[in-house]
Design a protein around this motif. Structure first.
Motif, PDB file in Angstrom:
ATOM      1  N   ARG A 218       0.801  -1.061   0.065  1.00 36.36           N
ATOM      2  CA  ARG A 218      -0.073  -0.152   0.100  1.00 36.36           C
ATOM      3  C   ARG A 218       0.783   1.198   0.137  1.00 36.36           C
ATOM      4  NH1 ARG A 218      -2.729  -1.294   3.722  1.00 36.36           N
ATOM      5  NH2 ARG A 218      -2.003   0.007   5.518  1.00 36.36           N
ATOM      6  N   ARG A 221       2.277   1.727  -3.493  1.00 34.84           N
ATOM      7  CA  ARG A 221       1.096   2.407  -4.438  1.00 34.84           C
ATOM      8  C   ARG A 221       0.786   3.817  -4.277  1.00 34.84           C
ATOM      9  NH1 ARG A 221      -2.575  -2.807  -3.967  1.00 34.84           N
ATOM     10  NH2 ARG A 221      -1.695  -3.962  -5.880  1.00 34.84           N
ATOM     11  N   GLN A 222       1.061   4.255  -3.098  1.00 37.19           N
ATOM     12  CA  GLN A 222       0.629   5.814  -2.639  1.00 37.19           C
ATOM     13  C   GLN A 222       1.796   6.439  -3.109  1.00 37.19           C
ATOM     14  OE1 GLN A 222      -0.319   5.716   1.643  1.00 37.19           O
ATOM     15  NE2 GLN A 222      -2.312   4.877   1.534  1.00 37.19           N
ATOM     16  N   ALA A 224       3.760   5.674  -5.624  1.00 37.06           N
ATOM     17  CA  ALA A 224       3.742   5.595  -7.107  1.00 37.06           C
ATOM     18  C   ALA A 224       2.657   6.684  -7.562  1.00 37.06           C
ATOM     19  CB  ALA A 224       3.403   4.371  -7.659  1.00 37.06           C
ATOM     20  N   ASP A 225       1.761   6.861  -6.816  1.00 33.96           N
ATOM     21  CA  ASP A 225       0.707   7.792  -7.148  1.00 33.96           C
ATOM     22  C   ASP A 225       1.131   9.298  -6.866  1.00 33.96           C
ATOM     23  OD1 ASP A 225      -1.236   5.721  -7.830  1.00 33.96           O
ATOM     24  OD2 ASP A 225      -2.271   5.849  -5.774  1.00 33.96           O
ATOM     25  N   ARG A 226       1.884   9.594  -6.097  1.00 36.42           N
ATOM     26  CA  ARG A 226       2.503  10.954  -5.707  1.00 36.42           C
ATOM     27  C   ARG A 226       3.407  11.560  -6.754  1.00 36.42           C
ATOM     28  NH1 ARG A 226       1.941   9.128  -0.187  1.00 36.42           N
ATOM     29  NH2 ARG A 226       4.019   8.671  -0.245  1.00 36.42           N
ATOM     30  N   SER A 239       9.333   6.036 -10.788  1.00 40.89           N
ATOM     31  CA  SER A 239       8.199   5.413 -10.718  1.00 40.89           C
ATOM     32  C   SER A 239       8.295   4.180 -11.134  1.00 40.89           C
ATOM     33  CB  SER A 239       7.130   6.041 -11.757  1.00 40.89           C
ATOM     34  OG  SER A 239       6.564   7.270 -11.407  1.00 40.89           O
ATOM     35  N   HIS A 243       7.379   0.627  -8.938  1.00 38.12           N
ATOM     36  CA  HIS A 243       6.479  -0.825  -9.329  1.00 38.12           C
ATOM     37  C   HIS A 243       7.128  -1.871  -9.606  1.00 38.12           C
ATOM     38  CE1 HIS A 243       2.649   1.636 -10.516  1.00 38.12           C
ATOM     39  NE2 HIS A 243       3.360   2.459 -11.139  1.00 38.12           N
ATOM     40  N   HIS A 262       1.913  -4.807 -11.936  1.00 31.93           N
ATOM     41  CA  HIS A 262       3.174  -3.813 -11.571  1.00 31.93           C
ATOM     42  C   HIS A 262       4.311  -4.030 -12.281  1.00 31.93           C
ATOM     43  CE1 HIS A 262       1.414  -1.577  -8.111  1.00 31.93           C
ATOM     44  NE2 HIS A 262       0.892  -2.807  -7.467  1.00 31.93           N
ATOM     45  N   GLU A 265       3.558  -2.196 -15.690  1.00 29.87           N
ATOM     46  CA  GLU A 265       3.843  -0.803 -15.758  1.00 29.87           C
ATOM     47  C   GLU A 265       5.181  -0.473 -15.572  1.00 29.87           C
ATOM     48  OE1 GLU A 265       2.524   3.295 -15.431  1.00 29.87           O
ATOM     49  OE2 GLU A 265       1.691   1.496 -16.137  1.00 29.87           O
TER      50      GLU A 265
END
Length: 395
Positions: A218, A221-222, A224-226, A239, A243, A262, A265
């Protein structure tokens, strides 16, 4: 992995020590006075022996009881002797002592040397040289302002990551956690999203150590989103690295769909990147290939493992890759070969890993586990295998 200090862990350690000694259960029973039924249950992890039984077994196996209980001991006293200096260096990171600070170019060269030591697994040199450099970098950040302070903080984050490699590899998990938080602080001070992503990548060590894989996934993933859109190679690499690591974590969790998503990506992001270090992490097509093998090993699907091992006959990590990453490839290849029952090939792969980065291999828990398994299967007959296993303290 079997938790340390559990009954199952102790049973495996006793089995391995018995195999290394070339003893049958009957021989251990006759020499120790421990009943055959008790020995079987202890080795199966069904019973935790009392002190008298453990001491009797240890005496026959010629192994200290505490080593059977706790597992491998410390392997390099020079590294462990340097750990207190690292602790002292970071204790007053925001209140550094007065002292000299070299010009930025000289500091950058020193930091890049520590990064190279880290990726080449030169842990002794790294441990002994890092404390003084950290102190100087704390002063550099404290004395600077504006853009100069951000540049100094960037160097600090990379140096702290190098110190963390020593702490984590050598089992100082509490110190590693402090260093990870310090790297995150330095990345925020630098105001650099790619560097913040690198800190999130390293932070996963905390979750590996505690077994909190779902939380680790988690967090990745957070992070990577940022990361902002990959308009620069550094952002794309940041990034991609997140992943790649997320794919390994998902694989260890047995989540095949997430692991493959992942990886896909990471492949999209890394395909156009030249293979090199980005903020201390190797990213590019070759690193992606190595992570494909890692994920196959974690998932344990025989078809994927067979394909990954087959690919190794036509591809090997180029010498331009950091030694630690090349060594890790052969460690994972050995793990894959073990799962496929190819024991001799697995041992050859682990030997190759050792020639590439011996300090990395000697501190690698999975190497110890694989060598211990090979010793149990071989029953101590291969003296070269036994010497290797003793070198890494697998027995």
């Amino acid at each position: 992995m079997v938790p340390r200090n559990s009954a199952a862990h102790l049973g495996i350690r006793i089995q391995t020590a018995r195999a290394a000694a070339g003893l049958t259960r009957r021989e251990v029973v006759e020499a120790s006075g421990v009943s055959l039924g008790m020995l079987r249950k202890v080795e199966a992890g069904e019973r935790t022996p009392g002190d008298a039984v453990l001491e009797a077994l240890a005496r026959v196996l010629r192994t200290p009881p505490e080593e059977l209980l706790g597992g491998p001991g410390r392997t390099n006293s020079r590294v462990h002797r340097a750990i207190p200096a690292i602790r002292d260096a970071i204790a007053s990171y925001d209140l550094p002592d007065d002292g000299p600070v070299r010009p930025y170019r000289a500091l950058a060269a020193a930091v890049h040397a520590t990064v190279q030591d880290r990726v080449d697994s030169e842990y002794v040199h790294l441990a002994e040289g890092t404390p003084a450099l950290l102190g100087e970098l704390f002063r550099a950040v404290d004395q600077a302002a504006g853009a100069e302070r951000q540049r100094a903080a960037h160097l600090l984050a990379l140096a702290v990551r190098s110190a963390d490699a020593v702490a984590y590899k050598y089992g100082h998990v509490d110190l590693s956690g402090r260093l990870v938080e310090l790297m995150r602080w330095a990345s925020r001070t630098a105001g650099d999203p790619a560097l913040a992503a690198a800190a999130a990548y390293v932070r996963t060590e905390i979750y590996f150590a505690s077994g909190q894989l779902a939380t680790g996934l988690r967090a990745l993933r957070q992070a990577a989103d940022r990361v902002p859109p990959p308009r620069t190679p550094r952002l794309a690499a940041a990034s991609a690295a997140l992943h790649m690591r997320a794919a390994v974590v998902a694989g260890r969790m047995g989540d095949r769909t997430a692991a493959r998503d992942h990886l896909a990506e990471a492949g999209r992001l890394a395909a156009a990147l030249p293979e090199r270090l980005y903020d201390g992490t190797a990213v590019g097509p070759d690193s992606l290939q190595i992570h494909r093998l890692s994920v196959a090993v974690e998932l344990g699907d025989p078809r994927d493992l067979g394909a990954a091992v087959g690919a190794a006959s036509t591809w090997s990590p180029p010498l331009s890759l950091p030694a630690e990453r090349r060594s890790h490839y052969y460690i994972d290849l050995g793990r894959a070969q073990m799962q496929l029952g190819r024991r001799r090939d697995a041992l050859d792969s682990l030997r190759t890993a050792r020639t590439i980065a011996p300090q990395h291999v000697r501190e690698h828990g999975q190497v110890r586990a694989e060598l211990a398994a090979l010793v149990r299967l071989d029953r101590g007959r291969d003296h070269q295998l036994l010497a290797y296993a003793r070198w890494v303290k697998a027995v």
